[in-house]
Design a protein around this motif. Structure first.
Motif, short mmCIF file in Angstrom:
data_model
loop_
_atom_site.label_atom_id
_atom_site.label_comp_id
_atom_site.label_asym_id
_atom_site.label_seq_id
_atom_site.Cartn_x
_atom_site.Cartn_y
_atom_site.Cartn_z
N ARG A 162 -7.17 -11.32 -2.19
CA ARG A 162 -8.54 -10.80 -2.15
C ARG A 162 -9.51 -11.83 -1.56
O ARG A 162 -10.47 -11.45 -0.87
N CYS A 163 -9.25 -13.11 -1.82
CA CYS A 163 -10.09 -14.16 -1.21
C CYS A 163 -9.96 -14.13 0.31
O CYS A 163 -10.95 -14.30 1.04
N GLN A 164 -8.74 -13.92 0.81
CA GLN A 164 -8.54 -13.83 2.26
C GLN A 164 -9.22 -12.60 2.84
O GLN A 164 -9.80 -12.65 3.92
N LEU A 165 -9.16 -11.50 2.12
CA LEU A 165 -9.74 -10.25 2.63
C LEU A 165 -11.26 -10.31 2.72
O LEU A 165 -11.87 -9.65 3.56
N ARG A 166 -11.88 -11.10 1.85
CA ARG A 166 -13.34 -11.21 1.88
C ARG A 166 -13.85 -11.81 3.19
O ARG A 166 -15.00 -11.58 3.58
N ASP A 167 -13.01 -12.60 3.86
CA ASP A 167 -13.42 -13.26 5.10
C ASP A 167 -13.15 -12.41 6.33
O ASP A 167 -13.43 -12.84 7.45
N ILE A 168 -12.58 -11.22 6.16
CA ILE A 168 -12.26 -10.35 7.30
C ILE A 168 -13.29 -9.24 7.37
O ILE A 168 -13.46 -8.46 6.43
N GLU A 169 -13.98 -9.16 8.50
CA GLU A 169 -15.04 -8.17 8.67
C GLU A 169 -14.44 -6.77 8.84
O GLU A 169 -13.44 -6.58 9.53
N GLY A 170 -15.05 -5.81 8.18
CA GLY A 170 -14.64 -4.42 8.33
C GLY A 170 -13.53 -3.98 7.39
O GLY A 170 -13.07 -2.84 7.48
N VAL A 171 -13.12 -4.85 6.49
CA VAL A 171 -12.04 -4.52 5.55
C VAL A 171 -12.63 -4.09 4.22
O VAL A 171 -13.53 -4.74 3.69
N ARG A 172 -12.13 -2.99 3.69
CA ARG A 172 -12.48 -2.55 2.34
C ARG A 172 -11.21 -2.63 1.49
O ARG A 172 -10.13 -2.24 1.94
N PHE A 173 -11.36 -3.12 0.27
CA PHE A 173 -10.18 -3.28 -0.58
C PHE A 173 -10.58 -3.15 -2.05
O PHE A 173 -11.76 -3.28 -2.40
N GLY A 174 -9.60 -2.89 -2.87
CA GLY A 174 -9.83 -2.77 -4.31
C GLY A 174 -8.50 -2.71 -5.05
O GLY A 174 -7.46 -2.42 -4.46
N ILE A 175 -8.57 -2.98 -6.34
CA ILE A 175 -7.38 -2.95 -7.20
C ILE A 175 -7.34 -1.61 -7.92
O ILE A 175 -8.29 -1.23 -8.61
N LEU A 176 -6.24 -0.90 -7.76
CA LEU A 176 -6.04 0.35 -8.47
C LEU A 176 -5.22 0.08 -9.73
O LEU A 176 -4.37 -0.82 -9.76
N HIS A 177 -5.50 0.84 -10.77
CA HIS A 177 -4.76 0.67 -12.02
C HIS A 177 -3.30 1.12 -11.85
O HIS A 177 -3.04 2.12 -11.19
N PRO A 178 -2.33 0.37 -12.38
CA PRO A 178 -2.54 -0.85 -13.17
C PRO A 178 -2.60 -2.13 -12.34
O PRO A 178 -3.31 -3.05 -12.70
N GLY A 179 -1.87 -2.22 -11.23
CA GLY A 179 -1.90 -3.45 -10.44
C GLY A 179 -1.50 -3.21 -9.00
O GLY A 179 -0.57 -3.85 -8.50
N LYS A 180 -2.21 -2.31 -8.34
CA LYS A 180 -1.90 -1.98 -6.95
C LYS A 180 -3.12 -2.29 -6.09
O LYS A 180 -4.24 -1.91 -6.42
N LEU A 181 -2.89 -3.01 -4.98
CA LEU A 181 -3.97 -3.37 -4.07
C LEU A 181 -4.06 -2.36 -2.94
O LEU A 181 -3.06 -2.09 -2.27
N ARG A 182 -5.23 -1.79 -2.74
CA ARG A 182 -5.46 -0.84 -1.65
C ARG A 182 -6.36 -1.49 -0.60
O ARG A 182 -7.45 -1.96 -0.90
N ILE A 183 -5.86 -1.51 0.65
CA ILE A 183 -6.60 -2.08 1.77
C ILE A 183 -6.88 -0.97 2.78
O ILE A 183 -5.96 -0.24 3.17
N THR A 184 -8.14 -0.88 3.19
CA THR A 184 -8.53 0.10 4.21
C THR A 184 -9.14 -0.65 5.38
O THR A 184 -10.12 -1.40 5.21
N TYR A 185 -8.57 -0.47 6.56
CA TYR A 185 -9.06 -1.16 7.76
C TYR A 185 -8.93 -0.23 8.96
O TYR A 185 -7.85 0.29 9.25
#
Length: 212
Positions: A162-185
């Motif tokens: 998530r720290c890496q994703l914050r530095d990428i412009e145009g990326v949306r991300f979030g944690i889905l329950h219970p522990g799945k990362l969703r990235i939209t680009y």
């Protein structure tokens, strides 16, 4: 010699029959163990789901000094003051985490509080996420959801990603329950359960030419 040979042949036949019966029993037992293992996984998942649901109204308050007794009234007034709430939330229970009492200068134990209404819990967590840390009564406190240990570990595994994703412009991300990362680009949505796979995908994103 003929008599001994006949005796040995009979012994071998008996052993073959015994081994055949043992092989059949092992095959049956193996099948039963596999079925029991699958059933155990189902029961574990069900227990984890039930425990997670039982904690839906819980919050974890970090940073409250050990000098303060975490009564329901104290937690309610602390939350009201921290978030400038119009109405005090109804707190059913509040207690320190089950750990030895820290010594002077050590980090205070976490306070686990259960709110009566889920709407109050969701509102407080939403505000806490936006503020990160709150300064109240000469204390710097943070508030987080009360996840089970497995879920907390699964979500924490994506901290670096998530720290890496914050530095990428145009990326949306979030944690889905219970522990799945969703990235939209660029309109493409991907879900990841492994931090390593997510890091590989991030390198793919970073190698793409800028969007025109």
């Amino acid at each position: 010699m003929k008599q001994e040979f006949a005796g040995l042949r009979g012994t071998i036949v008996d052993m073959e029959q015994s081994l055949s019966a043992c092989t059949d029993d092992i095959t049956i037992l193996r099948s039963q163990v596999e079925n029991m293992a699958k059933e155990m996984v189902k029961l574990e998942n069900k227990c984890e789901d039930l425990e997670s649901r039982s904690r839906r109204n819980n919050i974890r308050i970090i940073g409250v000094s050990e000098d303060h007794t975490p009564s329901c009234e104290y937690v309610a007034s602390l939350l009201t003051e921290a978030f400038t709430l119009a109405k005090q939330p109804l707190v059913d229970r509040a207690h320190r985490s089950l750990a030895p009492k820290p010594g002077p200068g050590e980090r205070p134990r976490v306070i686990v509080a259960r709110l009566h209404y889920y709407s109050d819990c969701a509102n407080i967590l939403r505000r806490a996420k936006a503020l990160q840390k709150m300064r109240v009564r000469d204390m710097s406190i943070s508030i987080f959801p009360d996840y089970i240990a497995k879920t907390a570990r699964a979500r924490a595994a994506f901290n670096d990603v998530r720290c890496q994703l914050r530095d990428i412009e145009g990326v949306r991300f979030g944690i889905l329950h219970p522990g799945k990362l969703r990235i939209t680009y660029r309109g493409v949505q991907r879900d990841f359960t492994s931090p390593e796979e997510a890091k590989i995908y991030i390198k793919t994103i970073e190698s793409l030419p800028p969007e025109k």
